[in-house]
Design a protein around this motif. Structure first.
Motif, PDB file in Angstrom:
ATOM      1  N   ARG A 237     -32.324 -50.512  40.260  1.00 51.96           N
ATOM      2  CA  ARG A 237     -33.510 -51.013  39.555  1.00 51.96           C
ATOM      3  C   ARG A 237     -34.829 -50.563  40.167  1.00 51.96           C
ATOM      4  N   PRO A 266     -36.263 -59.955  35.780  1.00 49.57           N
ATOM      5  CA  PRO A 266     -36.991 -61.205  35.582  1.00 49.57           C
ATOM      6  C   PRO A 266     -38.260 -61.038  34.749  1.00 49.57           C
ATOM      7  N   VAL A 269     -39.189 -63.020  31.492  1.00 50.82           N
ATOM      8  CA  VAL A 269     -39.496 -64.440  31.686  1.00 50.82           C
ATOM      9  C   VAL A 269     -40.894 -64.595  32.291  1.00 50.82           C
ATOM     10  N   LEU A 270     -41.228 -63.676  33.205  1.00 48.69           N
ATOM     11  CA  LEU A 270     -42.519 -63.776  33.895  1.00 48.69           C
ATOM     12  C   LEU A 270     -43.677 -63.388  32.993  1.00 48.69           C
ATOM     13  N   GLY A 443     -35.362 -74.975  24.909  1.00 48.93           N
ATOM     14  CA  GLY A 443     -35.013 -74.714  26.297  1.00 48.93           C
ATOM     15  C   GLY A 443     -33.707 -73.948  26.345  1.00 48.93           C
ATOM     16  N   VAL A 527     -26.718 -72.388  32.564  1.00 50.37           N
ATOM     17  CA  VAL A 527     -27.262 -72.583  33.905  1.00 50.37           C
ATOM     18  C   VAL A 527     -26.120 -72.386  34.886  1.00 50.37           C
ATOM     19  N   PHE A 528     -26.479 -72.206  36.159  1.00 47.61           N
ATOM     20  CA  PHE A 528     -25.432 -71.931  37.125  1.00 47.61           C
ATOM     21  C   PHE A 528     -24.646 -73.184  37.467  1.00 47.61           C
ATOM     22  N   ALA A 529     -25.328 -74.296  37.580  1.00 42.67           N
ATOM     23  CA  ALA A 529     -24.620 -75.498  38.017  1.00 42.67           C
ATOM     24  C   ALA A 529     -25.199 -76.735  37.356  1.00 42.67           C
ATOM     25  N   GLN A 540     -32.356 -78.692  24.834  1.00 40.26           N
ATOM     26  CA  GLN A 540     -32.190 -78.857  26.275  1.00 40.26           C
ATOM     27  C   GLN A 540     -30.750 -79.216  26.614  1.00 40.26           C
TER      28      GLN A 540
ATOM     29  N   VAL C  69     -29.077 -76.946  37.740  1.00 36.43           N
ATOM     30  CA  VAL C  69     -29.806 -76.091  38.675  1.00 36.43           C
ATOM     31  C   VAL C  69     -29.555 -74.636  38.295  1.00 36.43           C
ATOM     32  N   ASP C  70     -30.633 -73.879  38.227  1.00 36.79           N
ATOM     33  CA  ASP C  70     -30.509 -72.480  37.845  1.00 36.79           C
ATOM     34  C   ASP C  70     -31.504 -71.673  38.664  1.00 36.79           C
ATOM     35  N   GLN C  72     -32.882 -68.513  37.465  1.00 36.31           N
ATOM     36  CA  GLN C  72     -33.316 -67.383  36.650  1.00 36.31           C
ATOM     37  C   GLN C  72     -34.742 -66.966  37.015  1.00 36.31           C
ATOM     38  N   GLY C  73     -34.895 -65.762  37.538  1.00 36.30           N
ATOM     39  CA  GLY C  73     -36.243 -65.217  37.753  1.00 36.30           C
ATOM     40  C   GLY C  73     -36.918 -65.663  39.031  1.00 36.30           C
ATOM     41  N   GLY C  76     -41.226 -67.296  40.570  1.00 32.94           N
ATOM     42  CA  GLY C  76     -42.102 -67.001  39.437  1.00 32.94           C
ATOM     43  C   GLY C  76     -41.473 -67.457  38.134  1.00 32.94           C
ATOM     44  N   GLY C  77     -40.156 -67.216  37.995  1.00 36.64           N
ATOM     45  CA  GLY C  77     -39.455 -67.647  36.787  1.00 36.64           C
ATOM     46  C   GLY C  77     -39.518 -69.159  36.644  1.00 36.64           C
ATOM     47  N   THR C  80     -43.027 -70.208  35.544  1.00 37.40           N
ATOM     48  CA  THR C  80     -43.250 -69.901  34.129  1.00 37.40           C
ATOM     49  C   THR C  80     -42.509 -70.890  33.231  1.00 37.40           C
ATOM     50  N   GLN C  81     -41.257 -71.192  33.608  1.00 37.32           N
ATOM     51  CA  GLN C  81     -40.469 -72.103  32.772  1.00 37.32           C
ATOM     52  C   GLN C  81     -41.036 -73.517  32.808  1.00 37.32           C
ATOM     53  N   GLN C  86     -39.837 -75.836  29.798  1.00 35.44           N
ATOM     54  CA  GLN C  86     -38.396 -75.660  29.648  1.00 35.44           C
ATOM     55  C   GLN C  86     -37.609 -76.316  30.769  1.00 35.44           C
ATOM     56  N   GLU C 167     -37.725 -58.042  43.550  1.00 37.76           N
ATOM     57  CA  GLU C 167     -38.289 -57.815  42.223  1.00 37.76           C
ATOM     58  C   GLU C 167     -39.516 -58.711  42.032  1.00 37.76           C
ATOM     59  N   GLY C 169     -42.146 -61.517  41.027  1.00 42.88           N
ATOM     60  CA  GLY C 169     -41.965 -62.931  40.732  1.00 42.88           C
ATOM     61  C   GLY C 169     -41.209 -63.686  41.799  1.00 42.88           C
ATOM     62  N   GLY C 200     -32.857 -58.811  43.692  1.00 42.44           N
ATOM     63  CA  GLY C 200     -33.312 -60.064  43.100  1.00 42.44           C
ATOM     64  C   GLY C 200     -33.243 -61.220  44.079  1.00 42.44           C
TER      65      GLY C 200
END
Lengths: 595, 235, 297
Positions: A237, A266, A269-270, A443, A527-529, A540, C69-70, C72-73, C76-77, C80-81, C86, C167, C169, C200
C-alpha cells in the motif's frame, strides 16, 4: 357431438370463466428488473454524489503520481500502474496454464478423470478471497522475500502471484465451457482426415472455441482488477510509486498501491462526506468501475471465430510434437490441482483449531482466544437474509432477461447484469457505507450487509436462470401457448418448473460467493467483537462475520495464536461455502440430466 | 370479407412475410364447420407457418397481411390471443409432453383455461383421452409419468390435451411425420375418427394421407390459389 | 435518485420474512439478544487503546451491557465515526485536533484521559546490535522521508533500511508527525522509495516488522512485549521507560483517550467509570501502558 358445438358455439372461454392468471408473475418480473436497475444506479449514484461533493482536477489526477491527502494532492497514475502491473502478472501466469489445463480437461483426459478434476478447479474458484489473502501472507510474501531478495516481501509481484492463483479457476472454468460448446462433429471431421490430436485441437477446435476462451481471459482480468482483500494484505500500500522506464522491472519487487487497495484503506472513512478528498476517492472508484466494466463488457461482446492464424503444414516431427503438447497440457492440469492440494494442506495444518468442535461452538474470547460461534451465526444470518432478498430479485430479473425482454432489450439487460455482477465489492461496500450507514443513519447494520451481499448474488441467480430458460425448447413454449395459456400462466406452469434447478443452483453458487465476501461488510455490517450473535433491530445492529474476522486476525499474523485463529476461522468459512456448493450438486445434476 | 363469416377459417389473399420477402401466399381458402381440410405442399412451402398465423404464434419478425378470420375473429385484433388459442387447438409435429403424469398432461390446458370443479375437469380430460383413442391404453396408468409413453401414445396425448378444451377448430401440423410407421397408423386412425365430428385443418406433405383423411385440399404448390380456395369451400 | 434506489432494493415484502426469520432463529438459538441501541455501547477507533477497551467490555458484559468494539480506520476513523454519530465512544491515541472539531462542528468532543503510552521507534534487533541506539529529530525525519537507504548512514550496521509508515488517520502517525513537523506542520508526501510501505493497525505493524530485516516503524512501545527480535531506539537519547513517559521527557509519549459527544452518560459513563476505577486501571499496565496514577506520581 352436436352441430352447435361444431359451429364454434362451444361456450366461449370468456374472461369470467377463466381461472385467474397468477398476478405475481408480472409483478415479480417488473420488480426484479426495476430493483436491479436501481441497484446499478445505487453504485453509480454513490460515485457521482461523491464526485459532486468536491472538486476534482482530472488533468492533475490523471497525470501525477503523488497522492497526499493532508496536502490536497491527488494523483492516481501510480495506482493505475500498480493495478495494471498486478493484473498483467496475474494474467501472464494464469492464462497459459489455464488455457492448457482447460484444453487437457476437455479434449484429452477421459471423462471419468476430467469430471472430478473439473470439480476441483471449481472448488478453487469458491475459496473466499480472504483465504487467498492468508495464503499470500503465509506463503507468497516469504517466497517473494526469499527469491526476490525483497525485505518483507510486500510487493507488486506478491500481489500479482496471489491474483494469478485467484483468476486461474475462472479462466479454466470459462474456457472449458467454451470448448464444450464446440460440436463433436468438428473434431470428428478433422480426426477423420488423419490429423493428430494436437492438430485437431489447433485447427478444428481452438478456432471455434477461441472467442469463448478470450472471454475467459477478460473475465479473469475483471476479477483481478476488482479484487481488494487478498491484494491489500501483500502489496504494501505504498503511494506514489511510479517508476521510470529504466527501473520498471525492479519496481515489481517493491511495494505499491492499486485502485482497490486505496479504497480498501482507511481513507474513505476519514475523508468525510464532502470535500476534495472524498471527490478524489470517488474518482478512483469511477476509474475502477470503468476498468472492470470495460473488461466485463468486452468479454460479453460477441466476436466471431477466427481461423487458425498460421495455417500449419505437416512437419517432420508432427508425432513428436503431438506427444510434447499432450505432456505439457497434462502438466498444466496438475498445477491447479497442486495449488488446491497445497492450500488444503496449509489450511488443515495451520487451521487445526477448526477440527475441534469447541472452536465451532464457543464464542471468541479476547483478540484470538475461544471459538467462532458468534462469527458463524453472523455469517449464517447474513447469508440467509441475503438469500431471501436474492431469490425474488434474481428470479424476476432472470425471467425478464430469459422470457419477457425483446432481443435488443435482452442483450442490454444481459450485459447490464453481467456488469453489475462484476462491480468490485469494495465499491459496493463504500456505497453501502455512504448510503446505509451514513445517509440512513443505520450505522453498522446486518441488514445493510445482507442487502449488499444480495447485490453480489443476484446477478449470478439471474444469469443462471436466464441461461436455463434459453435451453427450453421452443416447442414447449408453443405447445403451452397453443393451449390458450396466458404469458403469466406459461411462466407459472412451464418456465418456473423448468428453471427451478437453475434457480436453486444459482442461488447456492451466488450465496457461496457472497458468504466469503469481506469488502462489502467491513464498513457496513460487522464489528470485530461484542456484537450480539443475532441482533433484533436493524439500525445500529452489527454482527460478527467469519471473513471480516479472518481479515482482522490476518493483520496480526506475527502472533501465532492470532494466525492459528485466522486459519481456523478460514477453514470454517471454506467448509460453510463448500457446503453451499455441495448442496447445489443434486440440482445441477438434475439440470444436466434434463437439458 | 366479413368478420361474421360462417366459415371457421376464412383466409382471403393471406400473405405471411418477413420485412424482406413473402414466405407464403397470397392464399385464399375457407374451412367450413365440420369438415376436415388438408393443407398440402412440399417441405419448406410454409404450411406450418400458415397454421401458426391462424393462432398468432408466428416467430418474431414475421407479419400477416391480407384478410384472415378465425372463429369469427381476426387474430391480429383478437383482444386476448390466449382465448382464441384455447378454442383453436394446435398439435405440433413431434409430441411435446410436459413434466408430470398422463393425467396432468391431459389436464394441462383445462386447468389454466377453464374454471370449474376439479372432478368436472377430470371428466373432460377423460372424455378427451377417449376421443383421441388413448383411453384404453392409459386408463390404468393415469398417474405414471407421461414421458414413459410410447411416441405414438404421446402424440395422441397431445391430441387429447387439445381436445379437452373442446376446441371449435383443430389445427394438426404434420401430426404423424415424426413417428415410426406403427405409431403413424394409430395416430392416423385417431385423426380419422374425428372426421365429421370436429373441424380440422390438417397440414401434411403426404398427399396420400390427405386423400385418406380430408374432405378437401388446399395445395400450396398450386399457383392458382383460387382453385384451392374453391376446393376447400366446395365441401 | 440514490435514496429511492436503496429503499427499493429492500421492499417490505422481502423485509418481513427476514424479520420473521430473525425472530424465530433468535428464539430458537436462545440468545438473549439485547435489542435497541440504547443498551448497546458502540466503541471504535485506535488499535492501541483497543486491548484495554476489549478487556473492559469483556468484564462488563456480564452486567447486561452489550458493547461492540471495532478498530476500523484507527483513531482518525473512530473520531470520524463519532462525529457522524455512528458510535458512542471513540478510542484515540492522540488528542483531538482543531481539524477534527472543524469537520464535525455540531459534535462536542469530550476527552477522557485513561492512561499514557509512547510511540516507540521500533527497529529490528540487529540494528541496535549493530551500534545504533539513538536517533535525533533530523535523523528521524530523514528516515521517514525515505532519505536513508542504509543504516550505516546513521551509524548503524551495513543493512538496508525498510520503512513502514502508518496509514493516514492512525494516532501513532499523527504523534510522530506532530513531533517531526510541529503541531501545524504537514508531513511531506510519501517518498518515492522502493523501501517504503504502509501499514495499518499495531498488530499489522508488528507482523511486518517481524518479517522484514532492517525495518523500522513507529509503533506503540507496549506492543514490543515478548518480541526478542525487535528493539526500541532512544529518541534524543531518551528511551520510552515508564518514568520517561510519565514525566514526558520522552518526546513521543502520548495520552490515551476515550472520546464522547458531550460528557459521558448512560452506558458510556458506566464503561468509562469502570476503566477509570482501580480494577479498570489495572488493565493498562497489563497491556504495557501507564496508568493515570503513574502519570501524576
Amino acid at each position: 357431438m352436436t352441430t352447435g358445438l361444431l359451429h364454434g358455439a362451444s361456450p366461449v372461454v370468456g374472461v369470467t370463466r377463466r381461472p385467474r392468471s397468477p398476478r405475481w408473475v408480472p409483478g415479480l418480473t417488473a420488480g426484479g428488473g426495476v430493483l436491479s436497475v436501481l441497484a446499478g444506479l445505487f453504485v453509480v449514484g454513490f460515485v457521482l454524489a461523491g464526485l459532486a461533493a468536491g472538486d476534482v482536477d482530472w488533468r492533475i489526477l490523471l497525470s501525477t503520481s503523488t497522492w497526499d491527502a493532508p496536502n490536497d494532492a491527488y494523483g492516481v497514475t501510480a495506482m493505475l500502474w500498480g493495478t495494471a502491473v498486478v493484473s498483467v502478472i496475474a494474467l501472464c501466469l494464469a492464462v497459459p496454464v489455464g488455457w492448457a489445463a482447460a484444453t487437457a480437461l476437455h479434449e484429452q483426459l477421459p471423462p471419468r478423470l476430467a469430471r472430478p478434476l473439473r470439480s476441483g478447479v471449481e472448488l478453487l474458484a469458491a475459496v473466499p478471497s480472504i483465504v487467498y489473502g492468508l495464503v499470500g501472507i503465509a506463503v507468497v510474501r516469504p517466497f517473494v522475500s526469499t527469491v526476490g531478495n525483497v525485505p518483507g516481501g510486500d510487493s507488486l509481484l506478491a500481489a500479482g502471484l496471489v491474483l494469478a492463483v485467484m483468476v486461474l479457476p475462472t479462466i479454466v472454468a470459462v474456457s472449458v465451457d467454451a470448448l464444450a460448446a464446440v460440436p463433436d462433429s468438428a473434431r470428428e471431421a478433422a480426426a477423420a482426415l488423419g490429423l493428430t490430436r494436437r492438430e485437431v485441437i489447433r485447427s478444428a477446435v481452438l478456432p471455434l472455441a477461441g472467442p469463448g476462451m478470450r472471454a475467459a481471459v477478460l473475465l479473469g482480468l475483471a476479477r483481478a482488477l476488482g479484487e481488494t482483500i487478498a491484494v491489500f494484505l501483500v502489496i504494501g500500500r505504498a503511494d506514489g510509486r511510479l517508476p521510470d522506464p529504466a527501473s520498471a522491472l525492479s519496481s515489481l519487487l517493491s511495494p505499491g498501491q492499486t485502485l482497490t487497495t486505496k479504497l480498501g484503506g482507511p481513507e474513505p472513512v476519514l475523508a468525510g462526506a464532502v470535500g476534495s478528498h472524498r471527490a478524489a476517492l470517488s474518482a478512483v472508484a469511477l476509474l475502477l468501475l470503468l476498468c472492470v466494466g470495460g473488461a466485463t463488457l468486452a468479454s460479453s461482446r460477441r466476436s466471431g471465430a477466427r481461423p487458425a492464424r498460421r495455417t500449419p503444414y505437416a512437419g517432420r516431427f508432427r508425432l513428436a510434437h503431438d506427444r510434447t503438447a499432450t505432456a505439457l497440457r497434462t502438466a498444466a492440469v496438475v498445477l491447479p490441482l497442486l495449488l488446491l492440494a497445497g492450500i488444503a494442506v496449509l489450511a488443515i495444518t495451520r487451521g487445526s483449531a477448526a477440527l475441534s468442535p469447541s472452536f465451532w461452538l464457543e464464542d471468541a474470547v479476547g483478540a484470538s482466544g475461544g471459538g467462532v460461534r458468534g462469527q458463524i451465526l453472523g455469517t449464517t444470518l447474513l447469508v440467509i437474509a441475503a438469500g431471501i432478498v436474492t431469490l425474488p430479485l434474481g428470479l424476476g430479473l432472470g425471467l425478464l432477461i430469459g422470457e419477457y425482454a425483446g432481443p435488443r432489450t435482452r442483450r442490454v439487460l444481459h450485459t447490464a447484469t453481467l456488469t453489475l455482477g462484476g462491480v468490485p465489492t469494495i465499491v459496493l461496500g463504500l456505497a453501502g457505507y455512504a448510503f446505509f450507514s451514513t445517509a440512513l443513519g443505520w450505522g453498522k447494520s446486518w441488514l445493510a450487509g445482507a442487502l449488499l451481499l444480495a447485490v453480489v448474488a443476484t446477478p449470478v441467480v439471474a444469469l443462471t436462470t436466464a441461461a436455463r430458460l434459453d435451453q427450453l425448447a421452443s416447442v414447449h413454449r408453443e405447445a403451452a401457448l397453443a393451449l390458450g395459456l396466458t404469458r403469466s400462466q406459461l411462466v407459472r406452469a412451464v418456465l418456473l418448473p423448468h428453471a427451478r434447478p437453475a434457480l436453486l443452483t444459482g442461488l447456492l453458487l451466488g450465496l457461496a460467493r457472497a458468504a466469503g465476501e469481506t469488502a462489502p461488510l467491513l464498513f457496513t455490517a460487522t464489528v470485530f467483537a461484542g456484537a450480539t450473535a443475532l441482533p433484533l433491530g436493524v439500525v445500529q445492529a452489527p454482527v460478527q462475520s467469519l471473513p471480516t474476522h479472518v481479515f482482522a486476525l490476518a493483520q496480526d499474523a506475527a502472533d501465532p495464536a492470532a494466525l492459528a485463529a485466522a486459519w481456523g476461522a478460514g477453514v470454517v468459512l471454506v467448509v460453510l461455502a463448500g457446503l453451499l456448493l455441495l448442496a447445489a450438486v443434486p440440482a445441477r445434476r438434475r439440470m444436466t440430466a434434463t437439458a | 370479407m366479413t368478420a361474421t363469416s360462417a366459415a371457421t377459417v376464412d383466409a382471403d389473399r393471406l400473405v405471411v412475410r418477413t420485412a424482406q420477402r413473402v414466405l407464403v401466399g397470397p392464399l385464399t381458402f375457407h374451412v367450413c364447420p365440420g369438415t376436415t381440410v388438408g393443407l398440402r405442399g412440399p417441405s419448406g412451402s410454409g404450411k406450418s407457418t400458415v397454421l401458426r398465423a391462424l393462432v398468432g404464434l408466428l416467430p418474431a419478425g414475421l407479419t400477416v397481411e391480407g384478410g384472415l378470420c378465425v372463429l369469427g375473429r381476426r387474430p391480429a385484433e383478437a383482444g386476448r390471443l390466449s382465448d382464441l388459442r384455447a378454442q383453436a387447438g394446435l398439435v405440433g409435429q413431434s409430441p411435446v409432453v410436459f413434466p408430470g403424469s398422463v393425467l396432468d398432461n391431459a389436464l394441462f390446458g383445462l386447468r389454466h383455461v377453464v374454471r370449474a370443479p376439479r372432478a368436472c375437469l377430470r371428466e373432460r380430460a377423460v372424455n378427451a383421452l377417449e376421443e383421441a383413442g388413448l383411453w384404453a391404453e392409459v386408463a390404468d396408468r393415469l398417474d405414471s409419468p407421461a414421458a414413459q409413453l410410447s411416441v405414438g401414445q404421446r402424440q395422441r396425448l397431445c391430441l387429447a390435451r387439445a381436445l379437452a378444451l373442446d376446441p371449435a377448430l383443430l389445427l394438426l401440423d404434420e401430426p404423424t411425420s415424426a413417428l415410426d410407421a406403427g405409431s403413424r397408423e394409430v395416430v392416423e386412425a385417431s385423426v380419422a375418427s374425428l372426421r365429421g365430428r370436429r373441424t380440422v385443418l390438417l397440414v401434411s406433405h403426404d398427399a396420400d394421407q390427405i386423400a385418406r383423411l380430408c374432405d378437401a385440399v388446399v395445395d400450396l404448390a398450386q399457383p392458382a390459389w383460387d382453385i384451392a380456395g374453391s376446393a376447400a369451400t366446395r365441401s | 435518485m440514490l435514496l429511492t434506489g436503496i429503499r427499493a432494493v429492500c421492499p417490505p415484502r422481502a423485509l418481513l420474512p427476514c424479520l420473521a426469520l430473525l425472530l424465530t432463529t433468535a428464539c430458537a438459538g436462545g440468545t438473549g439478544a439485547a435489542g435497541a441501541s440504547s443498551t448497546t455501547l458502540r466503541i471504535s477507533g485506535s488499535t492501541t487503546v483497543n486491548p484495554v477497551a476489549a478487556d473492559a467490555a469483556e468484564a462488563l458484559r456480564g452486567d447486561g451491557l452489550t458493547i461492540t468494539v471495532d478498530t476500523q480506520g484507527g483513531s482518525g476513523g473512530g473520531i470520524t465515526q463519532l462525529g457522524a454519530g455512528q458510535i458512542d465512544v471513540a478510542m484515540s491515541s492522540k488528542p483531538i485536533g482543531d481539524k477534527d472539531r472543524a469537520a464535525a462542528p455540531d459534535v462536542d468532543y469530550t476527552e477522557t484521559l485513561i492512561g499514557q503510552d509512547a510511540v516507540g521507534v521500533v527497529v529490528r534487533k540487529e540494528v541496535i546490535d549493530g551500534g545504533l541506539t539513538s536517533v535525533d529529530k533530523s535523523q528521524l525525519q530523514a528516515l521517514f522521508e525515505g532519505r536513508v537507504a542504509n543504516w550505516s548512514e546513521l551509524g548503524g550496521p551495513d543493512l538496508e533500511v525498510f520503512v513502514y509508515d502508518k496509514e493516514p488517520g492512525r494516532g501513532t502517525r499523527e504523534v510522530l508527525d506532530t513531533y517531526l513537523y510541529g503541531k501545524d506542520g504537514k508531513a511531506p508526501a510519501p517518498p518515492d522509495s522502493p523501501r517504503f510501505a504502509i501499514v495499518g493497525g499495531n498488530e499489522e505493524t508488528r507482523t511486518k516488522l517481524l518479517s522484514t530485516p532492517g525495518s523500522v516503524a513507529p509503533l506503540s512501545s507496549a506492543f514490543l512485549d515478548g518480541q526478542p527480535q525487535l528493539g526500541l531506539l532512544a529518541v534524543e537519547g531518551v528511551l520510552p521507560t515508564p518514568a520517561a513517559i510519565a514525566d514526558k521527557s520522552y518526546a513521543l509519549s502520548r495520552p490515551l483517550f476515550f472520546l464522547t459527544d458531550g460528557p459521558p452518560s448512560g452506558a458510556a459513563k458506566t464503561f468509562l467509570d469502570y476503566v477509570l476505577s482501580e480494577k479498570g486501571q489495572q488493565l493498562l499496565p497489563k497491556h504495557g501502558y501507564l496508568t493515570l496514577a503513574q502519570l501524576s506520581s
